[in-house]
Each structure stands twice: as C-alpha cells, then as structure tokens.
Design an enzyme around this catalytic site. Structure first.
Site, mmCIF file in Angstrom:
data_model
loop_
_atom_site.group_PDB
_atom_site.id
_atom_site.type_symbol
_atom_site.label_atom_id
_atom_site.label_comp_id
_atom_site.label_asym_id
_atom_site.label_seq_id
_atom_site.Cartn_x
_atom_site.Cartn_y
_atom_site.Cartn_z
ATOM 1 C CG HIS A 1 -67.579 4.204 134.647
ATOM 2 N ND1 HIS A 1 -68.317 3.321 135.400
ATOM 3 C CD2 HIS A 1 -67.472 5.320 135.399
ATOM 4 C CE1 HIS A 1 -68.643 3.892 136.546
ATOM 5 N NE2 HIS A 1 -68.131 5.097 136.566
ATOM 6 C CG ASP B 1 -68.800 -0.032 134.447
ATOM 7 O OD1 ASP B 1 -67.585 0.137 134.200
ATOM 8 O OD2 ASP B 1 -69.495 0.791 135.071
ATOM 9 C CB SER C 1 -67.940 4.946 139.600
ATOM 10 O OG SER C 1 -68.994 5.755 139.164
#
Length: 263
Positions: free
Chosen positions: A65, A113, A207
């Site tokens: 992402h 992801d 992330s």
C-alpha cells in the site's frame, strides 16, 4: 491501503501521516537494527514515507500500500540510518527503479499487502547495513510471543516528532482479537499483534516495517483500527515465502549480462 473506501471500516497506517510513528517506544541503539530501510515516496499525492527491511543485498521488503494506486511514483530507499534527517556516513541511498507488488494485493481488503523492491546497485554490507532472515513457509509465531517493531518519526497520536529510529515491544495476539475487529482479517495471511493496554503501537507511517520475533522477520506493518491502537494487523511473511523466493530468482535473472532488462 490508500483507498478512501477503507477508511470507513479500518484506519490504515497511512504513510503520508508521518514516517515511523512508534507510540510508547524508545530510541533504538544507533544501528542496532541494520536491516531497517527508510522509504521516501513521492507521487502526485505528495511526499511521504514508509518503512521496510533488507532481506538480501539487492532486495527490500515492504508493504504494497506504500506505492499501490499512485501515479508518477518515485521511491528512494535509505539504509544504514539512525537519524534520518542527518547525512550520516553510514547511510546508503538507492533510487529504486523496479518493485513488485503482490498480484493479488487488494487495497479494499488489505489482503496480500506485500511488496519487494530491487536495489541496484546492491547494498554494501557493513556493521550498519545488513539483512535479516525472514520466516520460512512452515514457521508460525505463536500468540503470546513478544516481538519488536521499529520506525522513524512521530511518537504520539497528537503528532510529536522524532527523526531517530524508535522501537517498541509488541505481543502476538490470539486470532479472535483481530477477527472481531476487522471484517477482512485472514489468519492464514495476517498476524494479529498489539498491546492490550493500548499504550504501545506501530502507527501511521510505520507501514512496511518488520515485525521481528526471535531474530526473524515474521510480519510487515499493514493496518490498524480507526479510533484506537489495538489490535494491529501485520502481513504474515511466512505465507508469502514461496512468492518472495520466486521474485528473488527473477531479480537474479535480470542481473544476467544477456538479460534485456539489465541493459
């Protein structure tokens, strides 16, 4: 995870919100995590950052992402950093021209992801830059296991900022904690992690960073709840080991003199 559709159900660890936002943690000993990578991402949405980790001199793992769904994306990877705002002699910087997002990544459900970035030239291994082994396909980390997450940047939800690498201990949770909180949680491909007291967490911008358990990368920071910091979801690295290995073999083929992509 940058799709606004997801914001209605789960607050993703949005990379534009600040790099490496570790809550309730502490400053890491400089260069004690030489596998850590800082990803600077520029696109039409602006500039932001993600984490990542070196698994081979020519390969960094991160979250899909961080770049998926954007246009005109430029990615720079910095290795060997402690204070990301300083030009440290230990730092190695790479302008990444090739990355691979998992073909079944979904920005809506946050499944798969995971992303692999190719470094060219290869990183020079030093005391400040080295890779970390990652979990094999048959390895699973059990609930109750204490693991570590690290990242750069903000250290509280209000937005306190730090430029040095921070780290925090987080416990692997039972699957029910996440199945109750997230509609699209899948235990086969994801790991449920967090501090039940709600005082420690990886948060926006972390992330792509690794969940390190027993000195191996078992997870990748993926997403968390909308209005709190518990529980959190990490991509389960062991499930994707066959895909990672296959892509690494492709990287090696691309470096052959007779490969068109090596020109």
């Amino acid at each position: 995870m940058l799709l606004l559709l997801l914001l209605a159900s789960a607050f993703l660890l949005l990379p534009w919100a600040g790099a490496g936002r570790i809550i309730g943690g502490w400053e890491a000993k400089p260069h004690s995590r030489p596998y850590m990578a800082y990803l600077s991402v520029q696109s039409e949405l602006g500039a932001f950052a993600c984490g990542g980790f070196l698994i081979r001199p020519d390969a960094v793992l991160s979250a899909a992402h961080c770049v998926a769904g954007k246009k005109k994306v430029n990615v720079t990877v910095t290795l060997g950093a402690h204070n990301i705002n300083k030009n440290e002699p230990s730092q190695q910087m790479f302008h990444v021209g090739h990355w691979v997002i998992h073909p079944r990544y979904s920005g809506y459900t946050s499944e798969n992801d995971i992303m692999l970035l190719k470094l060219k030239p290869r990183a020079k291994l030093t005391k400040s830059v080295s890779y970390i082994p990652f979990a094999s396909h048959k390895e699973r980390v059990e609930p109750g296991t204490m693991c570590q997450v690290a990242g750069w940047g903000r250290t509280s939800m209000p937005g306190d900022v730090t430029s040095v690498l921070m780290e925090v201990d987080l416990k692997v949770q039972c699957e029910e904690k996440c199945t109750e909180s997230f509609k699209y949680y899948r235990s086969v491909t994801m790991i449920c992690v967090g501090d039940e007291n709600g005082k420690k967490a990886a948060f926006r911008g972390d992330s792509g960073g690794p969940l390190v358990c027993n000195r191996k990368a078992h997870g990748i920071v993926s997403y968390g709840p909308k209005n709190s910091i518990f529980p959190e979801v990490f991509t389960r690295v062991s499930y994707f080991e066959p895909w990672i290995r296959a892509e690494l073999r492709k990287f090696a083929l691309q470096d052959r003199p007779d490969s068109p992509s090596s020109v």
